[in-house]
Design a protein around this motif. Sequence first.
Motif, PDB file in Angstrom:
ATOM      1  N   HIS A  80      -2.920  -6.237   3.619  1.00 54.91           N
ATOM      2  CA  HIS A  80      -2.962  -4.782   3.543  1.00 54.91           C
ATOM      3  C   HIS A  80      -3.642  -4.331   2.254  1.00 54.91           C
ATOM      4  O   HIS A  80      -4.496  -3.441   2.264  1.00 54.91           O
ATOM      5  CB  HIS A  80      -1.545  -4.211   3.633  1.00 54.91           C
ATOM      6  N   ARG A  81      -3.246  -4.941   1.152  1.00 48.97           N
ATOM      7  CA  ARG A  81      -3.823  -4.567  -0.141  1.00 48.97           C
ATOM      8  C   ARG A  81      -5.339  -4.819  -0.152  1.00 48.97           C
ATOM      9  O   ARG A  81      -6.103  -4.009  -0.687  1.00 48.97           O
ATOM     10  CB  ARG A  81      -3.145  -5.337  -1.272  1.00 48.97           C
ATOM     11  N   ALA A  82      -5.769  -5.924   0.433  1.00 47.73           N
ATOM     12  CA  ALA A  82      -7.200  -6.242   0.475  1.00 47.73           C
ATOM     13  C   ALA A  82      -7.986  -5.164   1.205  1.00 47.73           C
ATOM     14  O   ALA A  82      -9.092  -4.795   0.794  1.00 47.73           O
ATOM     15  CB  ALA A  82      -7.408  -7.602   1.145  1.00 47.73           C
ATOM     16  N   ILE A  83      -7.414  -4.636   2.292  1.00 48.58           N
ATOM     17  CA  ILE A  83      -8.094  -3.574   3.052  1.00 48.58           C
ATOM     18  C   ILE A  83      -8.198  -2.310   2.210  1.00 48.58           C
ATOM     19  O   ILE A  83      -9.273  -1.707   2.086  1.00 48.58           O
ATOM     20  CB  ILE A  83      -7.341  -3.272   4.358  1.00 48.58           C
ATOM     21  N   TYR A  84      -7.107  -1.884   1.619  1.00 43.35           N
ATOM     22  CA  TYR A  84      -7.111  -0.639   0.847  1.00 43.35           C
ATOM     23  C   TYR A  84      -8.020  -0.733  -0.377  1.00 43.35           C
ATOM     24  O   TYR A  84      -8.667   0.245  -0.754  1.00 43.35           O
ATOM     25  CB  TYR A  84      -5.689  -0.278   0.420  1.00 43.35           C
ATOM     26  N   GLU A  85      -8.086  -1.894  -0.982  1.00 46.39           N
ATOM     27  CA  GLU A  85      -8.944  -2.057  -2.149  1.00 46.39           C
ATOM     28  C   GLU A  85     -10.423  -2.090  -1.768  1.00 46.39           C
ATOM     29  O   GLU A  85     -11.268  -1.589  -2.506  1.00 46.39           O
ATOM     30  CB  GLU A  85      -8.574  -3.344  -2.892  1.00 46.39           C
ATOM     31  N   THR A  86     -10.720  -2.675  -0.613  1.00 45.41           N
ATOM     32  CA  THR A  86     -12.109  -2.838  -0.187  1.00 45.41           C
ATOM     33  C   THR A  86     -12.668  -1.593   0.472  1.00 45.41           C
ATOM     34  O   THR A  86     -13.856  -1.288   0.334  1.00 45.41           O
ATOM     35  CB  THR A  86     -12.220  -4.029   0.791  1.00 45.41           C
ATOM     36  N   ARG A  87     -11.817  -0.858   1.189  1.00 47.27           N
ATOM     37  CA  ARG A  87     -12.256   0.296   1.967  1.00 47.27           C
ATOM     38  C   ARG A  87     -11.459   1.527   1.536  1.00 47.27           C
ATOM     39  O   ARG A  87     -10.413   1.836   2.111  1.00 47.27           O
ATOM     40  CB  ARG A  87     -12.058   0.015   3.457  1.00 47.27           C
ATOM     41  N   PRO A  88     -11.924   2.267   0.537  1.00 46.62           N
ATOM     42  CA  PRO A  88     -11.148   3.398   0.000  1.00 46.62           C
ATOM     43  C   PRO A  88     -10.898   4.516   1.002  1.00 46.62           C
ATOM     44  O   PRO A  88      -9.984   5.321   0.803  1.00 46.62           O
ATOM     45  CB  PRO A  88     -11.997   3.884  -1.177  1.00 46.62           C
ATOM     46  N   GLU A  89     -11.695   4.597   2.069  1.00 50.24           N
ATOM     47  CA  GLU A  89     -11.480   5.661   3.060  1.00 50.24           C
ATOM     48  C   GLU A  89     -10.377   5.313   4.060  1.00 50.24           C
ATOM     49  O   GLU A  89      -9.907   6.176   4.814  1.00 50.24           O
ATOM     50  CB  GLU A  89     -12.788   5.948   3.800  1.00 50.24           C
ATOM     51  N   ILE A  90      -9.954   4.070   4.094  1.00 51.37           N
ATOM     52  CA  ILE A  90      -8.938   3.635   5.041  1.00 51.37           C
ATOM     53  C   ILE A  90      -7.566   4.167   4.629  1.00 51.37           C
ATOM     54  O   ILE A  90      -7.148   4.033   3.480  1.00 51.37           O
ATOM     55  CB  ILE A  90      -8.901   2.093   5.138  1.00 51.37           C
ATOM     56  N   GLN A  91      -6.869   4.758   5.609  1.00 50.40           N
ATOM     57  CA  GLN A  91      -5.565   5.366   5.347  1.00 50.40           C
ATOM     58  C   GLN A  91      -4.408   4.629   6.022  1.00 50.40           C
ATOM     59  O   GLN A  91      -3.248   4.886   5.696  1.00 50.40           O
ATOM     60  CB  GLN A  91      -5.573   6.825   5.815  1.00 50.40           C
ATOM     61  N   ALA A  92      -4.694   3.739   6.969  1.00 53.55           N
ATOM     62  CA  ALA A  92      -3.611   3.056   7.678  1.00 53.55           C
ATOM     63  C   ALA A  92      -4.065   1.678   8.145  1.00 53.55           C
ATOM     64  O   ALA A  92      -5.219   1.494   8.531  1.00 53.55           O
ATOM     65  CB  ALA A  92      -3.145   3.880   8.873  1.00 53.55           C
ATOM     66  N   VAL A  93      -3.131   0.733   8.102  1.00 56.37           N
ATOM     67  CA  VAL A  93      -3.389  -0.644   8.535  1.00 56.37           C
ATOM     68  C   VAL A  93      -2.262  -1.061   9.477  1.00 56.37           C
ATOM     69  O   VAL A  93      -1.076  -0.922   9.138  1.00 56.37           O
ATOM     70  CB  VAL A  93      -3.452  -1.613   7.339  1.00 56.37           C
ATOM     71  N   LEU A  94      -2.635  -1.552  10.650  1.00 56.16           N
ATOM     72  CA  LEU A  94      -1.661  -2.017  11.638  1.00 56.16           C
ATOM     73  C   LEU A  94      -1.892  -3.503  11.907  1.00 56.16           C
ATOM     74  O   LEU A  94      -2.996  -3.903  12.291  1.00 56.16           O
ATOM     75  CB  LEU A  94      -1.799  -1.240  12.953  1.00 56.16           C
ATOM     76  N   HIS A  95      -0.868  -4.303  11.711  1.00 53.42           N
ATOM     77  CA  HIS A  95      -0.943  -5.733  12.025  1.00 53.42           C
ATOM     78  C   HIS A  95       0.076  -6.027  13.118  1.00 53.42           C
ATOM     79  O   HIS A  95       1.264  -5.721  12.962  1.00 53.42           O
ATOM     80  CB  HIS A  95      -0.644  -6.574  10.788  1.00 53.42           C
TER      81      HIS A  95
END
Length: 220
Positions: A80-95
């Motif tokens: 989750h942290r990797a996504i938020y750090e890499t893609r600043p426009e991303i607001q939600a992550v579903l696994h």
Amino acid sequence: MKIEQVIHELQKTGKYMMEYGLAWGNAGNISARIDDARYVITASGTFLGELDHSDFAVCSLDGQTPPVAQKKPSKETPMHRAIYETRPEIQAVLHASPFYSTLAACSSIEIPSDWFVETMYYLERIERVPYHHPGSLALGEAVREKARHANILLLENHGVLVYDVSIQEARMALQTLEMACKMLITAKQANVKITALSPEVVNDFLLHAGYKPRRNWNVY
């Protein structure tokens, strides 16, 4: 949104995922960004269909230790942290591990994006992430490597990771993925050939149909 609103939306999403076969048991974890420095994620071992307000943990993107008073965050925080750090426009992550999508992730099946409106948009780019143990830093870094190139990741022999600009969009992408995988596998079993749209039609749809603005992949 305030943290209370974010948690409320994630509670609804967890229940939705369970009701529509997008999650099962206590497998899976979901998160949403609070601000530029923090995100909230389901706690370790929680059941997505019955999330209480206390079943969430606030995490910092700088890796600082979360407050002692809260429950332990999901062990999948590196992803989750990797996504938020890499893609600043991303607001939600579903696994999650939906049946048909996970079947695809455990095989070499390629998921088409040229079947209907939602697949053209939400499944425009899908990447595969080689297997690493769940919760490991290695998996987090493997996700980071692929995060710039797609909004849907198939975690081989594990499940799927879907992320988008809102909780609602991420949920729609996950449901579209599962629908396409179910169609694909069912069609193979029934020996039904699905007619795909041409690359020209897909490109014209993404650029000119007005469904949603096409993602500018070149910025990642």
